[in-house]
Design a protein around this motif. Structure first.
Motif, mmCIF file in Angstrom:
data_model
loop_
_atom_site.group_PDB
_atom_site.id
_atom_site.type_symbol
_atom_site.label_atom_id
_atom_site.label_comp_id
_atom_site.label_asym_id
_atom_site.label_seq_id
_atom_site.Cartn_x
_atom_site.Cartn_y
_atom_site.Cartn_z
ATOM 1 N N CYS A 124 -28.273 15.838 16.099
ATOM 2 C CA CYS A 124 -29.080 16.880 16.723
ATOM 3 C C CYS A 124 -29.495 16.382 18.102
ATOM 4 O O CYS A 124 -30.177 15.353 18.222
ATOM 5 C CB CYS A 124 -30.300 17.174 15.857
ATOM 6 S SG CYS A 124 -31.347 18.475 16.516
ATOM 7 N N GLN A 125 -29.079 17.057 19.133
ATOM 8 C CA GLN A 125 -29.397 16.719 20.523
ATOM 9 C C GLN A 125 -29.055 15.268 20.863
ATOM 10 O O GLN A 125 -29.842 14.538 21.453
ATOM 11 C CB GLN A 125 -30.866 17.013 20.826
ATOM 12 C CG GLN A 125 -31.200 18.485 20.677
ATOM 13 C CD GLN A 125 -32.668 18.770 20.882
ATOM 14 O OE1 GLN A 125 -33.473 17.879 21.074
ATOM 15 N NE2 GLN A 125 -33.017 20.041 20.846
ATOM 16 N N GLY A 126 -27.859 14.842 20.472
ATOM 17 C CA GLY A 126 -27.356 13.529 20.842
ATOM 18 C C GLY A 126 -27.919 12.357 20.068
ATOM 19 O O GLY A 126 -27.691 11.208 20.429
ATOM 20 N N THR A 127 -28.625 12.612 18.988
ATOM 21 C CA THR A 127 -29.161 11.535 18.167
ATOM 22 C C THR A 127 -29.079 11.939 16.692
ATOM 23 O O THR A 127 -28.852 13.100 16.372
ATOM 24 C CB THR A 127 -30.613 11.186 18.579
ATOM 25 O OG1 THR A 127 -31.023 10.014 17.891
ATOM 26 C CG2 THR A 127 -31.567 12.322 18.284
ATOM 27 N N TRP A 128 -29.238 10.978 15.822
ATOM 28 C CA TRP A 128 -29.188 11.282 14.392
ATOM 29 C C TRP A 128 -30.358 12.166 13.995
ATOM 30 O O TRP A 128 -31.479 11.961 14.452
ATOM 31 C CB TRP A 128 -29.258 9.992 13.561
ATOM 32 C CG TRP A 128 -28.087 9.095 13.728
ATOM 33 C CD1 TRP A 128 -28.100 7.842 14.262
ATOM 34 C CD2 TRP A 128 -26.739 9.362 13.364
ATOM 35 N NE1 TRP A 128 -26.833 7.319 14.262
ATOM 36 C CE2 TRP A 128 -25.966 8.229 13.712
ATOM 37 C CE3 TRP A 128 -26.081 10.437 12.788
ATOM 38 C CZ2 TRP A 128 -24.595 8.143 13.501
ATOM 39 C CZ3 TRP A 128 -24.711 10.367 12.569
ATOM 40 C CH2 TRP A 128 -23.988 9.232 12.922
ATOM 41 N N ASN A 129 -30.114 13.114 13.135
ATOM 42 C CA ASN A 129 -31.174 13.912 12.541
ATOM 43 C C ASN A 129 -31.704 13.079 11.373
ATOM 44 O O ASN A 129 -31.224 13.177 10.246
ATOM 45 C CB ASN A 129 -30.625 15.257 12.067
ATOM 46 C CG ASN A 129 -31.689 16.150 11.487
ATOM 47 O OD1 ASN A 129 -32.742 15.690 11.042
ATOM 48 N ND2 ASN A 129 -31.396 17.443 11.484
ATOM 49 N N ARG A 130 -32.672 12.230 11.669
ATOM 50 C CA ARG A 130 -33.179 11.240 10.713
ATOM 51 C C ARG A 130 -33.634 11.883 9.397
ATOM 52 O O ARG A 130 -33.319 11.385 8.320
ATOM 53 C CB ARG A 130 -34.321 10.440 11.350
ATOM 54 C CG ARG A 130 -34.841 9.344 10.482
ATOM 55 C CD ARG A 130 -35.975 8.564 11.173
ATOM 56 N NE ARG A 130 -36.037 7.253 10.609
ATOM 57 C CZ ARG A 130 -35.376 6.189 11.037
ATOM 58 N NH1 ARG A 130 -34.580 6.289 12.069
ATOM 59 N NH2 ARG A 130 -35.482 5.036 10.442
ATOM 60 N N ASN A 131 -34.364 12.973 9.478
ATOM 61 C CA ASN A 131 -34.862 13.630 8.253
ATOM 62 C C ASN A 131 -33.703 14.101 7.375
ATOM 63 O O ASN A 131 -33.737 13.941 6.159
ATOM 64 C CB ASN A 131 -35.769 14.810 8.599
ATOM 65 C CG ASN A 131 -37.059 14.358 9.242
ATOM 66 O OD1 ASN A 131 -37.502 13.222 9.054
ATOM 67 N ND2 ASN A 131 -37.656 15.228 10.046
ATOM 68 N N LEU A 132 -32.681 14.670 7.990
ATOM 69 C CA LEU A 132 -31.517 15.133 7.235
ATOM 70 C C LEU A 132 -30.773 13.960 6.610
ATOM 71 O O LEU A 132 -30.428 13.991 5.430
ATOM 72 C CB LEU A 132 -30.574 15.937 8.143
ATOM 73 C CG LEU A 132 -29.305 16.471 7.498
ATOM 74 C CD1 LEU A 132 -29.651 17.451 6.367
ATOM 75 C CD2 LEU A 132 -28.424 17.142 8.534
ATOM 76 N N VAL A 133 -30.538 12.915 7.400
ATOM 77 C CA VAL A 133 -29.827 11.738 6.896
ATOM 78 C C VAL A 133 -30.555 11.144 5.697
ATOM 79 O O VAL A 133 -29.949 10.847 4.666
ATOM 80 C CB VAL A 133 -29.659 10.673 8.013
ATOM 81 C CG1 VAL A 133 -29.155 9.358 7.445
ATOM 82 C CG2 VAL A 133 -28.708 11.184 9.094
ATOM 83 N N ASP A 141 -26.516 4.130 2.380
ATOM 84 C CA ASP A 141 -25.797 4.946 3.356
ATOM 85 C C ASP A 141 -26.690 5.361 4.519
ATOM 86 O O ASP A 141 -26.281 5.302 5.674
ATOM 87 C CB ASP A 141 -25.204 6.182 2.679
ATOM 88 C CG ASP A 141 -24.102 5.849 1.692
ATOM 89 O OD1 ASP A 141 -23.565 4.725 1.750
ATOM 90 O OD2 ASP A 141 -23.791 6.712 0.851
ATOM 91 N N ALA A 142 -27.905 5.788 4.218
ATOM 92 C CA ALA A 142 -28.827 6.214 5.281
ATOM 93 C C ALA A 142 -29.093 5.075 6.262
ATOM 94 O O ALA A 142 -29.073 5.281 7.484
ATOM 95 C CB ALA A 142 -30.144 6.710 4.676
ATOM 96 N N ASN A 143 -29.320 3.874 5.758
ATOM 97 C CA ASN A 143 -29.564 2.728 6.644
ATOM 98 C C ASN A 143 -28.351 2.406 7.508
ATOM 99 O O ASN A 143 -28.490 2.099 8.699
ATOM 100 C CB ASN A 143 -29.979 1.502 5.833
ATOM 101 C CG ASN A 143 -31.352 1.647 5.235
ATOM 102 O OD1 ASN A 143 -32.189 2.385 5.755
ATOM 103 N ND2 ASN A 143 -31.598 0.981 4.127
ATOM 104 N N LEU A 144 -27.161 2.477 6.923
ATOM 105 C CA LEU A 144 -25.940 2.214 7.696
ATOM 106 C C LEU A 144 -25.718 3.291 8.760
ATOM 107 O O LEU A 144 -25.322 2.980 9.886
ATOM 108 C CB LEU A 144 -24.722 2.132 6.772
ATOM 109 C CG LEU A 144 -24.612 0.868 5.927
ATOM 110 C CD1 LEU A 144 -23.505 1.020 4.883
ATOM 111 C CD2 LEU A 144 -24.343 -0.344 6.811
#
Length: 153
Positions: A124-133, A141-144
């Protein structure tokens, strides 16, 4: 004699087989990296018209050359990992894209209801969508995923 080293020879047939696999790996790599080459176009039209080389199957009535090239898939699969960038061509669930030498594949159980299929779905906007991940993937997997360097759009 002190300090002498011995040269351990390899059986010629084993050496030839290793060299052959290495050359087949180069051909497979070229099919991936140069999809517009004449060789890639011909093989794609004949053997994997609706998929990528890494998803190609043996098919019906394959030639000896195609059988040999297809053997390089195993070698490449062990050494390849996607470079994330935009993630639009990377399947979350099928491609080796995580930075883990033991297992570059996602280990979270696939749930189509979550609606994430490509890596680009996690951006999302050039970065990971942390909440979704964090809501879709297990801790490993989320940490990787979150540890992968951020990309440019």
């Amino acid at each position: 004699m002190r300090g002498s080293t011995k040269l351990h020879w390899m059986v010629w047939s084993h050496l030839c087989k290793e060299f052959n696999v290495s050359m087949l790996g180069r051909i497979g790599w070229r099919l991936i990296k140069q999809p517009t080459s004449l060789m890639a176009k011909v093989l794609k039209a004949r053997y994997f018209a609706n998929s990528s080389f890494m998803e190609a199957q043996l098919g019906s009535n394959p030639t000896y050359v195609w059988r040999s090239i297809l053997e390089s898939q195993k070698l490449l699969r062990n050494g390849l990992c996607w470079k994330t960038e935009s993630g639009s061509n990377i399947s979350i669930w099928c491609d080796p894209w995580l930075h883990d030498h033991q297992n570059p594949y996602v280990t979270t159980e696939f749930d189509p209801a979550k609606g994430v299929f490509m890596v680009s779905d996690l951006i999302c906007q050039g970065t990971w969508n942390r909440n979704l991940v964090e809501s879709v993937f297990n801790n490993r997997d989320a940490n990787l995923i979150l540890a992968i360097y951020q990309f440019k759009e």
